[in-house]
Design a protein around this motif. Structure first.
Motif, mmCIF file in Angstrom:
data_model
loop_
_atom_site.group_PDB
_atom_site.id
_atom_site.type_symbol
_atom_site.label_atom_id
_atom_site.label_comp_id
_atom_site.label_asym_id
_atom_site.label_seq_id
_atom_site.Cartn_x
_atom_site.Cartn_y
_atom_site.Cartn_z
ATOM 1 N N VAL A 128 0.832 -1.208 0.000
ATOM 2 C CA VAL A 128 0.000 0.000 0.000
ATOM 3 C C VAL A 128 0.868 1.260 0.000
ATOM 4 O O VAL A 128 0.642 2.195 -0.772
ATOM 5 N N CYS A 129 1.860 1.269 0.873
ATOM 6 C CA CYS A 129 2.762 2.433 0.932
ATOM 7 C C CYS A 129 3.563 2.564 -0.362
ATOM 8 O O CYS A 129 3.856 3.680 -0.802
ATOM 9 N N GLY A 130 3.905 1.429 -0.976
ATOM 10 C CA GLY A 130 4.617 1.478 -2.242
ATOM 11 C C GLY A 130 3.784 2.121 -3.333
ATOM 12 O O GLY A 130 4.292 2.918 -4.134
ATOM 13 N N LEU A 131 2.497 1.794 -3.381
ATOM 14 C CA LEU A 131 1.601 2.405 -4.360
ATOM 15 C C LEU A 131 1.505 3.911 -4.147
ATOM 16 O O LEU A 131 1.640 4.708 -5.095
ATOM 17 N N LEU A 132 1.293 4.324 -2.905
ATOM 18 C CA LEU A 132 1.171 5.749 -2.606
ATOM 19 C C LEU A 132 2.494 6.483 -2.828
ATOM 20 O O LEU A 132 2.501 7.659 -3.222
ATOM 21 N N SER A 133 3.604 5.796 -2.602
ATOM 22 C CA SER A 133 4.908 6.454 -2.716
ATOM 23 C C SER A 133 5.181 6.952 -4.130
ATOM 24 O O SER A 133 5.949 7.905 -4.312
ATOM 25 N N TYR A 143 -6.171 17.872 -1.017
ATOM 26 C CA TYR A 143 -6.499 17.464 0.351
ATOM 27 C C TYR A 143 -6.904 15.998 0.432
ATOM 28 O O TYR A 143 -6.700 15.349 1.463
ATOM 29 N N LEU A 144 -7.459 15.471 -0.657
ATOM 30 C CA LEU A 144 -7.798 14.050 -0.652
ATOM 31 C C LEU A 144 -6.535 13.196 -0.636
ATOM 32 O O LEU A 144 -6.454 12.193 0.091
ATOM 33 N N LEU A 145 -5.541 13.614 -1.408
ATOM 34 C CA LEU A 145 -4.276 12.874 -1.420
ATOM 35 C C LEU A 145 -3.584 12.969 -0.061
ATOM 36 O O LEU A 145 -2.992 11.988 0.413
ATOM 37 N N LEU A 146 -3.681 14.112 0.576
ATOM 38 C CA LEU A 146 -3.100 14.259 1.909
ATOM 39 C C LEU A 146 -3.867 13.423 2.941
ATOM 40 O O LEU A 146 -3.269 12.905 3.888
ATOM 41 N N SER A 147 -5.172 13.299 2.758
ATOM 42 C CA SER A 147 -5.961 12.439 3.649
ATOM 43 C C SER A 147 -5.559 10.979 3.479
ATOM 44 O O SER A 147 -5.446 10.230 4.464
ATOM 45 N N VAL A 148 -5.346 10.571 2.226
ATOM 46 C CA VAL A 148 -4.875 9.212 1.966
ATOM 47 C C VAL A 148 -3.498 9.009 2.588
ATOM 48 O O VAL A 148 -3.198 7.945 3.146
ATOM 49 N N LEU A 149 -2.668 10.031 2.511
ATOM 50 C CA LEU A 149 -1.354 9.973 3.147
ATOM 51 C C LEU A 149 -1.487 9.760 4.655
ATOM 52 O O LEU A 149 -0.742 8.962 5.248
ATOM 53 N N SER A 150 -2.432 10.442 5.271
ATOM 54 C CA SER A 150 -2.657 10.278 6.710
ATOM 55 C C SER A 150 -3.085 8.852 7.031
ATOM 56 O O SER A 150 -2.626 8.256 8.015
ATOM 57 N N LEU A 151 -3.968 8.300 6.208
ATOM 58 C CA LEU A 151 -4.417 6.921 6.427
ATOM 59 C C LEU A 151 -3.254 5.941 6.275
ATOM 60 O O LEU A 151 -3.122 5.001 7.071
ATOM 61 N N ALA A 152 -2.428 6.154 5.260
ATOM 62 C CA ALA A 152 -1.284 5.265 5.053
ATOM 63 C C ALA A 152 -0.302 5.361 6.219
ATOM 64 O O ALA A 152 0.290 4.356 6.627
ATOM 65 N N ALA A 153 -0.137 6.561 6.754
ATOM 66 C CA ALA A 153 0.742 6.730 7.915
ATOM 67 C C ALA A 153 0.201 5.965 9.116
ATOM 68 O O ALA A 153 0.966 5.377 9.892
ATOM 69 N N ALA A 160 9.904 6.562 5.323
ATOM 70 C CA ALA A 160 10.751 5.815 4.388
ATOM 71 C C ALA A 160 9.904 4.902 3.510
ATOM 72 O O ALA A 160 10.157 4.770 2.304
ATOM 73 N N MET A 161 8.891 4.271 4.089
ATOM 74 C CA MET A 161 8.011 3.399 3.314
ATOM 75 C C MET A 161 7.161 4.197 2.330
ATOM 76 O O MET A 161 6.685 3.658 1.324
ATOM 77 N N LEU A 162 6.962 5.477 2.625
ATOM 78 C CA LEU A 162 6.142 6.318 1.757
ATOM 79 C C LEU A 162 6.956 6.999 0.657
ATOM 80 O O LEU A 162 6.379 7.628 -0.232
ATOM 81 N N ILE A 163 8.263 6.912 0.718
ATOM 82 C CA ILE A 163 9.107 7.608 -0.251
ATOM 83 C C ILE A 163 10.049 6.662 -1.002
ATOM 84 O O ILE A 163 10.149 6.700 -2.234
ATOM 85 N N THR A 164 10.746 5.800 -0.284
ATOM 86 C CA THR A 164 11.814 5.001 -0.890
ATOM 87 C C THR A 164 11.351 4.089 -2.031
ATOM 88 O O THR A 164 12.015 4.048 -3.078
ATOM 89 N N PRO A 165 10.240 3.345 -1.914
ATOM 90 C CA PRO A 165 9.839 2.483 -3.036
ATOM 91 C C PRO A 165 9.567 3.261 -4.310
ATOM 92 O O PRO A 165 9.966 2.834 -5.408
#
Length: 289
Positions: free
Chosen positions: A36-41, A187-197, A211-216
């Motif tokens: 999931v974090c890889g997709l968002l990253s 803001y929707l993308l930032l909300s998704v970011l909050s959920l992923a966090a 790191a999981m949200l950026i490195t992949p």
């Protein structure tokens, strides 16, 4: 004989951790959150939101403590404070002359400090180490169900609005000119970011979830110019790093979160050096006379 011994050793390395229920849970949850974090990253990398991801991941800490004090699930408090930090960053940026990166630094350090104070003043059995660095080896079934729900929501939003998000990240001006509500997408993308966090909170904790949200995404970005392939590579590399990290932490008795992120970093460095398209060694050879 040597080959049989090597095969037996490899099978032992792979199968022994699977005999423990907590390891099976850790592997499944880590791979899921990693994917999931890889997709968002991919979107985070294209948008250049590394610092924003850091801000949101740190800002959820006071939400976890408040949710515990009120008897609510951690995810609710973390999500509310994550979105609240984003709203505060936008408000301060619009109402002052301070630049966005400075505002982000001010907000996430302030929220993180508030979380530390609340932890120190709240009588509870909250383990600060688990909040900061995750506790995937001790994850409960309730936490797994919560992670599955959050991951499903994140993936659904990213898939349904995939084209809009992609255009928003590549060229927000063009997206706005053809009638796409870029403010809503922001803001929707930032909300998704909050959920992923929040999902990553269980796996690698507040400190390392960025790191999981950026490195992949950064790794995949060096391997291809096509977004579809980039997302696939990011998901695969992140899930693989999570599984390998859990295995390495088991056999070395090391921090699980640290091992996961370290494997991701090693994959990025290998890609940085040897990528057939943008690897530094490839670039240097092409520039050589």
């Amino acid at each position: 004989m040597t080959e049989l011994l090597a095969t037996a050793t490899t099978l032992s390395w792979l199968l022994e951790p699977l005999s423990h229920e907590f390891m099976v849970r850790a592997l499944v949850v880590s791979a899921l959150v990693g994917g999931v974090c890889g997709l968002l990253s991919c979107y985070m990398t294209l948008k250049g939101w590394a610092l924003m991801g850091d801000a949101v991941s740190h800002a959820v800490m006071p939400g976890v403590v408040v949710a515990y004090a009120l008897g609510l699930p951690f995810s609710i408090g973390a999500f509310v404070f994550g979105v609240g930090s984003v709203a505060l960053i936008g408000f301060v940026k619009q109402k002052s002359r301070v630049k966005e990166d400075t505002v982000i630094g001010l907000v996430f350090t302030g929220f993180f400090a508030l979380g530390l104070v609340l932890v120190s003043k709240t009588r509870s059995n909250i383990d600060l180490t688990h909040i900061l660095f995750g506790n995937v080896l001790g994850i409960s079934m309730a936490d797994i169900q919560q992670t599955l729900l959050i991951s499903g929501i994140v993936v659904a939003i990213l898939l349904v609005l995939r084209r809009d998000f992609m255009l928003f990240c590549f060229d927000p001006t063009h997206a706005r000119s053809i009638g796409i509500n870029t403010g809503l997408l922001h803001y929707l993308l930032l909300s998704v970011l909050s959920l992923a966090a929040v999902a990553g909170l269980q796996t690698v904790g507040i400190i390392l979830v960025v790191a999981m949200l950026i490195t992949p995404g950064a790794t995949a970005y060096l391997l291809t110019d096509r977004f579809d392939r980039m997302t696939l590579l990011a998901i695969l590399s992140s899930a693989l790093s999570s599984v390998l990290g859990v295995y390495i932490s088991y056999w070395t008795d090391s921090s699980t979160a640290g091992c996961i992120v370290l494997v991701q970093t090693v994959l990025f460095l290998l890609t940085f050096l040897f990528s057939p398209r943008y690897g530094i060694l490839k670039v240097q050879r092409s520039l050589a006379p």
